[in-house]
Design a protein around this motif. Structure first.
Motif, PDB file in Angstrom:
ATOM      1  N   ASN A  15      -2.063 -43.985  48.670  1.00  7.84           N
ATOM      2  CA  ASN A  15      -0.938 -45.195  49.390  1.00  7.84           C
ATOM      3  C   ASN A  15      -1.304 -45.887  50.105  1.00  7.84           C
ATOM      4  OD1 ASN A  15       1.248 -43.538  47.689  1.00  7.84           O
ATOM      5  ND2 ASN A  15       1.262 -41.917  49.152  1.00  7.84           N
ATOM      6  N   TYR A  19      -7.179 -42.272  49.660  1.00 10.53           N
ATOM      7  CA  TYR A  19      -5.915 -41.849  49.664  1.00 10.53           C
ATOM      8  C   TYR A  19      -5.006 -42.990  48.883  1.00 10.53           C
ATOM      9  CZ  TYR A  19      -1.221 -40.552  51.593  1.00 10.53           C
ATOM     10  OH  TYR A  19      -0.055 -40.225  51.933  1.00 10.53           O
ATOM     11  N   SER A  51      -6.338 -37.542  55.052  1.00  7.53           N
ATOM     12  CA  SER A  51      -5.073 -37.323  54.194  1.00  7.53           C
ATOM     13  C   SER A  51      -3.984 -36.610  54.641  1.00  7.53           C
ATOM     14  CB  SER A  51      -5.515 -36.589  52.823  1.00  7.53           C
ATOM     15  OG  SER A  51      -5.982 -35.244  52.900  1.00  7.53           O
ATOM     16  N   VAL A  52      -4.111 -35.466  55.402  1.00  6.02           N
ATOM     17  CA  VAL A  52      -3.192 -34.952  55.954  1.00  6.02           C
ATOM     18  C   VAL A  52      -2.320 -35.959  57.053  1.00  6.02           C
ATOM     19  CG1 VAL A  52      -2.170 -32.937  57.538  1.00  6.02           C
ATOM     20  CG2 VAL A  52      -4.025 -32.445  55.845  1.00  6.02           C
ATOM     21  N   ASP A 111      -0.456 -38.629  54.923  1.00  2.00           N
ATOM     22  CA  ASP A 111       0.989 -37.924  54.560  1.00  2.00           C
ATOM     23  C   ASP A 111       1.914 -38.009  55.529  1.00  2.00           C
ATOM     24  OD1 ASP A 111       0.016 -37.579  52.007  1.00  2.00           O
ATOM     25  OD2 ASP A 111      -0.657 -35.323  52.183  1.00  2.00           O
ATOM     26  N   ILE A 170       3.266 -41.390  56.143  1.00  2.00           N
ATOM     27  CA  ILE A 170       4.230 -41.932  55.016  1.00  2.00           C
ATOM     28  C   ILE A 170       5.661 -41.326  55.060  1.00  2.00           C
ATOM     29  CG2 ILE A 170       4.628 -42.005  52.521  1.00  2.00           C
ATOM     30  CD1 ILE A 170       2.375 -43.856  53.885  1.00  2.00           C
ATOM     31  N   GLU A 171       5.604 -39.867  55.469  1.00  2.89           N
ATOM     32  CA  GLU A 171       6.833 -39.296  55.797  1.00  2.89           C
ATOM     33  C   GLU A 171       7.707 -40.049  56.566  1.00  2.89           C
ATOM     34  OE1 GLU A 171       5.758 -35.280  56.320  1.00  2.89           O
ATOM     35  OE2 GLU A 171       4.766 -34.861  54.446  1.00  2.89           O
TER      36      GLU A 171
END
Length: 443
Positions: A172, A170, A148-149, A152, A155-156
């Protein structure tokens, strides 16, 4: 996302210039000559994909140099070799359709751990791929709750995520290309129960406790049994990622160590590994002391010390015995533990092969029915020889192909189905040579 607006504008201008010459058709478009287009040898694998949009690379107008990163769960098993072959074929078809060559080619890279389902190695590969800033990442998660990290971070940085084979929790994820595992497991279970006369004790061999595929297939099997086969009983469910602990439990039972004593000793060893302090023998002593505290006289130090030493020696036997025990030995122990066992269901390629090898060394007095997943060389040969009674065979080539299509659609922002069913077939010795089945068998 990047678009090819400049190229489109140039093309439009050229079209206006040479309209009289028939710009409506590209000069290098194939001209129909009356000959039939050759059907690809892998067409049956594409036809099995439930949504036809994911069986074709048509209209995927990716920019030159687009980078699609595909991360699998293994790099050298028959199943994952087929996934990789599908990924690479889709990349070839994409570049052919777009007319790209050299540095303009759409780059599609398949990476995976050397060891099957090595979560740490898969996370490291994901980290490396993120550092290369691909346009999209497609991943088959060895652990449904991991990464998940990293996701993230992706996506960023504008890197979307697609899943395949095994989903991820997750939120997304753009699309997941996979087998309908519940349906496939249900189909296999129905056929298995028919073969064992719809009654008796069975063993489940599940490939892990953390992946979506394992959870879904186990649920599909057990739900079908509970709903429609009340006389079939699961005597043991063995998870491959817990097999080392099961080996210790087997030896502990043989040398007279209780489950509570083993658990306490194991907890102590893990604490010592983590902190670098403490002594395993002290933890074993604590376990023995606690187990005996209700009846032992606190003043009988000498008696307690003797018990400590005896338990310590037994724990050494447990560790040595478990280290020498093969995976096949452990599975055979559970088969022998249940003399009325009628059969086994295995939930993926790895545990199916393990079951086959176990039955090869296990001189059972009766036939033990085996139904498994996937169709590598070992499984197909075992099916021919009557060692395996049926296989739920997925479509790994089609899955790899559909994954690249889903990734391309994600880059182009043209929409994706939340789940793409890539199909499966039920295979037995009776139908394995049928034309509808042979495209799904692989070595």
């Amino acid at each position: 996302m990047r678009k090819r607006n400049v190229r489109a504008a140039i093309a439009a201008a050229l079209c206006m210039t040479v309209l009289a010459a028939g710009c409506g058709k590209k000069a290098d478009d194939p001209v129909f000559t009356g000959d039939k287009t050759e059907t690809p040898v892998y067409q049956a694998n594409l036809d099995a994909i439930k949504s036809s949009a994911y069986a074709s690379v048509d209209n995927l107008d990716l920019e030159p140099g687009t980078y699609i990163s595909v991360i699998g769960r293994a790099s050298s098993t028959p199943y994952w070799d087929q996934v990789k072959a599908g990924v690479e074929q889709a990349a070839t078809d994409l570049n052919t359709a777009l007319g790209y060559s050299g540095n303009d080619k759409v780059k599609v890279l398949y990476s995976a751990p050397d060891e099957n389902d090595n979560i740490d190695q898969q996370v490291n590969i994901l980290d490396e791929e993120l550092a290369r800033y691909p346009d999209v990442i497609a991943i088959s998660s060895a652990d449904a709750s991991a990464c998940s990290v990293q996701f993230d971070l992706a996506i960023e940085n504008g890197i979307p995520i697609v899943a395949f084979d095994s989903g991820n929790s997750y939120q997304n994820i753009q699309s997941t290309c996979k087998t309908n595992n519940i349906e496939a497991a249900t189909t296999g279970t129905k056929n298995f129960c028919e073969k064992i006369g719809d009654s008796g004790e069975i063993l489940l061999l599940v490939h892990d406790t953390v992946s979506d595929t394992a959870k879904e297939r186990e649920a599909g099997i057990k739900n079908e049994l509970a709903a429609n086969h009340p006389n079939v009983t699961v005597t043991e469910t063995i998870y491959l990622d817990q097999l080392e602990m099961l080996k210790k439990q087997i030896v502990a039972e043989q040398v007279g160590i209780t489950p509570e004593e083993l658990a306490a000793a194991e907890a102590g060893e893990k604490k010592e590994e983590t902190t670098g302090t403490g002594d395993a023998s002290e933890t074993i002593a604590d376990a023995a002391s606690n187990a005996a505290s209700s009846s032992a006289d606190e003043s009988a130090n000498e008696t307690v010390q003797e018990a400590d030493n005896e338990l310590s020696e037994k724990m050494q036997q447990v560790n040595d015995g478990a280290a020498k025990m093969s995976d096949e030995d452990a599975i055979q122990y559970y088969m022998e533990k249940h003399p009325d066992l009628k059969g086994c269901i295995a939930t993926n390629e790895t545990v199916t092969q393990l079951a086959i090898k176990t039955l090869d060394q296990f001189d059972a007095e009766k036939h033990i029915t085996l139904v498994g997943f996937d169709a590598g060389k070992e499984q197909v040969n075992a099916l021919k020889d009557g060692k395996v009674d049926g296989l739920i065979v997925q479509n790994p080539f089609g899955m790899g192909y559909a994954t690249v299509v889903a990734a391309a659609r994600t880059v182009l922002e043209i929409g994706n189905e939340a789940e793409v069913n890539t199909g499966y077939v039920w295979v037995t010795a009776d139908n394995m040579n049928d034309d509808t089945i042979t495209p799904f068998l692989y070595e």
